[in-house]
Scaffold this active site. Structure first.
Site, PDB file in Angstrom:
ATOM      1  N   GLU A  29     -12.410  -2.283  12.430  1.00 14.56           N
ATOM      2  CA  GLU A  29     -12.495  -1.451  11.076  1.00 14.56           C
ATOM      3  C   GLU A  29     -13.765  -2.038  10.151  1.00 14.56           C
ATOM      4  OE1 GLU A  29      -9.004  -1.821   8.914  1.00 14.56           O
ATOM      5  OE2 GLU A  29      -9.763  -0.797   6.970  1.00 14.56           O
ATOM      6  N   GLU A  77       0.903  -1.255  -0.122  1.00 17.20           N
ATOM      7  CA  GLU A  77      -0.034  -0.060  -0.041  1.00 17.20           C
ATOM      8  C   GLU A  77       0.918   1.188   0.009  1.00 17.20           C
ATOM      9  OE1 GLU A  77      -2.663  -0.607   3.283  1.00 17.20           O
ATOM     10  OE2 GLU A  77      -4.022  -1.633   1.950  1.00 17.20           O
ATOM     11  N   ASP A  99      -8.209  -9.124   4.593  1.00 18.00           N
ATOM     12  CA  ASP A  99      -8.087  -7.884   5.418  1.00 18.00           C
ATOM     13  C   ASP A  99      -8.837  -7.862   6.577  1.00 18.00           C
ATOM     14  OD1 ASP A  99      -6.844  -5.618   6.347  1.00 18.00           O
ATOM     15  OD2 ASP A  99      -7.840  -4.503   4.695  1.00 18.00           O
ATOM     16  N   ARG A 128       5.826  -7.580   8.245  1.00 14.23           N
ATOM     17  CA  ARG A 128       4.272  -7.858   7.895  1.00 14.23           C
ATOM     18  C   ARG A 128       4.171  -8.764   6.490  1.00 14.23           C
ATOM     19  NH1 ARG A 128       0.575  -3.931   7.727  1.00 14.23           N
ATOM     20  NH2 ARG A 128      -1.088  -4.769   8.954  1.00 14.23           N
TER      21      ARG A 128
HETATM   22  O1  GCW Z   1      -6.850  -2.827   7.011  1.00 10.57           O
HETATM   23  C1  GCW Z   1      -6.163  -2.295   6.092  1.00 10.57           C
HETATM   24  C2  GCW Z   1      -6.379  -0.825   6.466  1.00 10.57           C
HETATM   25  C3  GCW Z   1      -5.249  -0.008   6.619  1.00 10.57           C
HETATM   26  C4  GCW Z   1      -4.132  -0.476   7.153  1.00 10.57           C
HETATM   27  C5  GCW Z   1      -3.785  -1.694   6.319  1.00 10.57           C
HETATM   28  C6  GCW Z   1      -2.505  -2.536   6.886  1.00 10.57           C
HETATM   29  C7  GCW Z   1      -2.427   0.581   8.290  1.00 10.57           C
HETATM   30  O2  GCW Z   1      -7.298  -0.367   5.983  1.00 10.57           O
HETATM   31  O3  GCW Z   1      -5.576   1.306   7.057  1.00 10.57           O
HETATM   32  O4  GCW Z   1      -2.901   0.151   7.051  1.00 10.57           O
HETATM   33  O5  GCW Z   1      -4.911  -2.619   6.146  1.00 10.57           O
HETATM   34  O6  GCW Z   1      -2.727  -3.458   7.451  1.00 10.57           O
HETATM   35  O7  GCW Z   1      -1.508  -2.244   6.643  1.00 10.57           O
END
Ligand code: GCW
Length: 724
Positions: free
Chosen positions: A417, A315, A389, A348
């Protein structure tokens, strides 16, 4: 006790009860979390406890022992309704002896060697025993931190009104690393935080220490959490500059007595951004020297610094691939820098590329499996519970079964989230239990995720809100995370039971119903948001309300990418005829998920594209099953509302009303999810709603234009939806 004395005693207590009913004893604002230490309500237990604990014998004044002693003094004062004197030696029946063989001569003399061996470095022993002819309870461990954990355990026994007779407890954590990951930014905001601002007051540190830091440490220690990553994985390199390190050191100083180590996120491009180097290439000698020197500097300020957590090439974050190096090259660079100090790197596995055309859920597997065995010993690969996610439900991440030569840890999201954030009641222990118990078959049957990992990190739901977590029930997820991190074989039901007793009441009229609500709550969310294995159907960006129609921009961040709705049916074909993501699972899991006959209904549409009129195992068509699940989600929330309403007068009015209000929001929003989703699917299936189905109040377009703002203090979406 003489009769007159007894009467006087009873009188004094009854006066106290009459004068100070529970509702008025301080505001029920949630600040105390589960560490409430209210007077034991059970009239049989209270005298038992008072007789069992009449003095506290602690020999050491080391910081962690002091923390244990303070907690016991405060806790016992509240629970027993009187002070328990602190003594240096056992002088009467009812001594509570607290210590390690190293810091307490009394403990050293007791026959506890076998039990202490079992307890290991962080575990503890609690035993009822006789000491020189006197009845005593011994709270012992090999290290001070074990004593602290034991103190909290003992207090929990009292808080949950367990008998102390014949106590013989040995407890040791099953996982070495039990961490909270804060996604806190240096400007005080929290990514995906729904409980106010960051707890860390960077501009005031290191001089001003908010007393909340200590209470935060207490809460963590009470459930055995032994580390915190202070900063967001979307990292800012400034945290590694001398000014910030002094602030981190101050925080570490508060957390240290509670056994909580500090970790930081490392931005991979830090050598360029704060080091003035032209590159961050992991094999460049200048870069390697820079990280080694940085690690030395950090450890000078924080000798027990835990290590780094890194999000790289994910990302938009920088990483080793920017230099055509692998994730292992990147992780090993940092691992080598912290290794001389005993530090670790948590790297990660949450990576997915905008240019790779494969199924997004496969990208981490494809990226990391070839690197198995190439990470340094002090690297842990931090893998999210599922391959997408933090969805309300996902199958377990295939990496848990396919990297036998790499140390793995799991990351779960405590902050919700994708599960209604601050407002929906969703107890997450059932979700984590489901994943921890999933069998990867990595080393034959019984290779559960819980056994395959060495650590667990939870993305914290904690913020500056008075109640810490944005709602009373969100606190339960912090609690449950810690308890499962300590012992992943604990059941969600047991954890809920403990938490309710500690937080609300031991009254069976409260415990049973609230436990029922908590245990069905996560499935309710799954049902009204993403039933039958659907995923990522939330609105774009803030992920709050429904958005199954979301399209445009990056394909693999859209709902339509994941739902694959078309005139034929619904769901993502991840079998050999589709993306073949199933190939990433070991046998026989792969076969189980591939076949329509054996894939669990709960993850059906994750792996299969199913025709609208196709029959599922239940004999009902997909369409009928979908409708049932969405409705079940709404119905469960309504049941939760009725159950909660039945507790009026049994829980304090403040929290009763707060929870009631949030459940009202949840009911309205469950309907919103159901109606928006069902209407959208109907635009593909063209199948009717049965005449007795609760008809959506608005047409699809009305739901499509609703916007629920990302602001955690959002004007509620239900204001738009209208009252039920
Ligand atoms: O869950 C997603 C989120 C992001 C997050 C990313 C991650 C910290 O929408 O906000 O960034 O994953 O885990 O890196």
């Amino acid at each position: 006790m003489r009769t007159s004395a007894r009467l006087a005693f009873l009188f004094s207590w009854s006066v106290w009860f009459v004068a100070v009913p529970p509702q008025t004893r301080g505001a029920e604002d949630g600040y105390d979390l589960w560490l409430r230490y209210r007077l034991v309500a059970d009239t049989a237990r209270l005298p038992e406890y008072r007789a069992a604990i009449t003095q506290l014998v602690v020999a050491s004044t080391a910081a962690t022992m002091q923390a244990a002693r303070d907690e016991l003094v405060t806790g016992l004062r509240g629970l027993l309704g009187r002070d328990v004197p602190v003594a240096r030696a056992v002088s009467r029946d009812g001594a509570l002896v607290v210590g390690t063989p190293a810091n307490s001569r009394v403990v050293a003399a007791l026959p506890l060697a076998d039990r202490l061996r079992e307890a290991g470095p962080e575990g503890f022993v609690i035993r009822a025993m006789a000491i020189r002819g006197r009845r005593a309870i011994v709270v012992a461990a090999n290290r001070d931190v074990g004593v602290l954990y034991a103190a909290f355990h003992l207090l929990r026994l009292l808080q949950t009104e367990r008998s102390l007779a014949g106590l013989d407890v040995v407890s040791a954590p099953r996982l070495r690393l039990r961490l909270l990951d804060h996604w806190d930014n240096l400007d005080g905001t929290v990514e995906r935080g729904y409980a106010g601002a960051s707890l860390w007051e960077w501009s005031r540190l290191p001089d001003s220490i908010n007393p909340r830091y200590r209470d935060y440490a207490r809460a963590n220690a009470s459930v055995g959490i032994n580390g915190v990553v202070l900063t967001n994985v979307n990292a800012n390199a400034l945290i590694l500059t001398p000014g910030y390190l002094a602030k981190v050191a101050a925080l570490a100083g508060v957390l240290r007595p509670y056994g909580v180590r500090v970790y930081l996120t490392a931005r991979f491009s830090a050598p360029i951004e704060i080091g003035g180097l032209p590159t961050a290439d992991p094999i460049d000698p200048g870069v390697r020297a820079w990280w080694a020197a940085k690690a030395d500097e950090i450890y000078r300020a924080i000798p027990d610094f835990g290590g780094f957590l890194v999000k790289a090439n994910s990302e938009g974050q920088p990483g080793p691939q920017d230099y055509h190096r692998t994730h292992a090259d990147g992780a090993n660079l940092l691992a080598d820098a912290v290794a001389p100090h005993g530090g670790i790197v948590m790297w990660r596995a949450f990576v997915y590329s905008s240019t790779v055309p494969t199924d997004r859920v496969m990208q981490a597997g494809d990226e990391f499996v070839p690197l198995d065995g190439s990470f340094r010993k002090n690297v842990l690969l931090q893998v999210k519970n599922g391959p997408l996610d933090f969805q309300p439900r996902e199958p377990f991440h295939p990496l848990f079964g396919t990297m036998p030569r790499t140390t793995l840890m799991m990351e779960v999201q405590i902050t919700k989230e994708y599960l209604g954030q601050d407002s929906h009641l969703a107890f997450l222990a059932p979700q984590w239990e489901e994943i921890l118990r999933a069998d990867t078959y990595a080393r034959g049957p019984g290779s559960t995720v819980g056994k395959e990992i060495r650590g667990i990190a939870g993305v914290a739901n904690v913020g500056s809100d008075r109640d810490w977590t944005g709602s009373d029930f969100n606190q339960a997820n912090w609690y449950a995370f810690g308890r499962l991190a300590w012992d992943h074989t604990l059941s969600a039901a047991v954890i809920a039971d403990e938490w309710i007793r500690m937080t609300f009441s031991n009254d069976a009229r409260v415990v049973g119903p609230v436990q029922g609500m908590m245990l069905v709550s996560r499935d309710a969310v799954v049902n009204y948001m993403t039933p039958l294995g659907l995923a990522h159907q939330m609105a774009r960006g803030h992920h709050y309300g429904p958005g199954p129609w979301v399209t445009g921009g990056r394909a693999d961040q859209t709902s339509v990418y994941f739902n694959r709705a078309d005139s034929a049916g619904l769901g993502f074909d991840r079998t050999a005829t589709g993306s073949n993501a199933v190939r990433q699972y070991s046998l026989p899991v792969r076969n189980r998920f591939s076949s329509r006959d054996s894939v669990p209904d709960t993850i059906l549409l994750w792996f299969h594209h199913v025709g609208w009129r196709e029959r599922l195992r239940s004999g009902r068509t997909l369409w009928e099953e979908l409708l049932r699940h969405y409705q079940a989600g709404v119905d469960t929330v309504r049941w939760m509302q009725r159950t909660w309403d039945g507790l009026e007068g049994l829980v304090d009015a403040e929290r009763f009303r707060r929870v009631q209000g949030l459940l009202r929001i949840q009911e309205a929003e469950a309907r919103w999810w159901r109606d928006a989703s069902v209407l959208y699917w109907q635009s593909f299936s063209h199948l009717p709603l049965p005449p007795d189905y609760e008809a959506p109040r608005h047409p699809l377009d009305w739901y499509r234009q609703l916007r629920c703002p990302p602001d955690p203090r959002k004007p509620r979406c239900d204001a738009v939806l209208g009252a039920p």
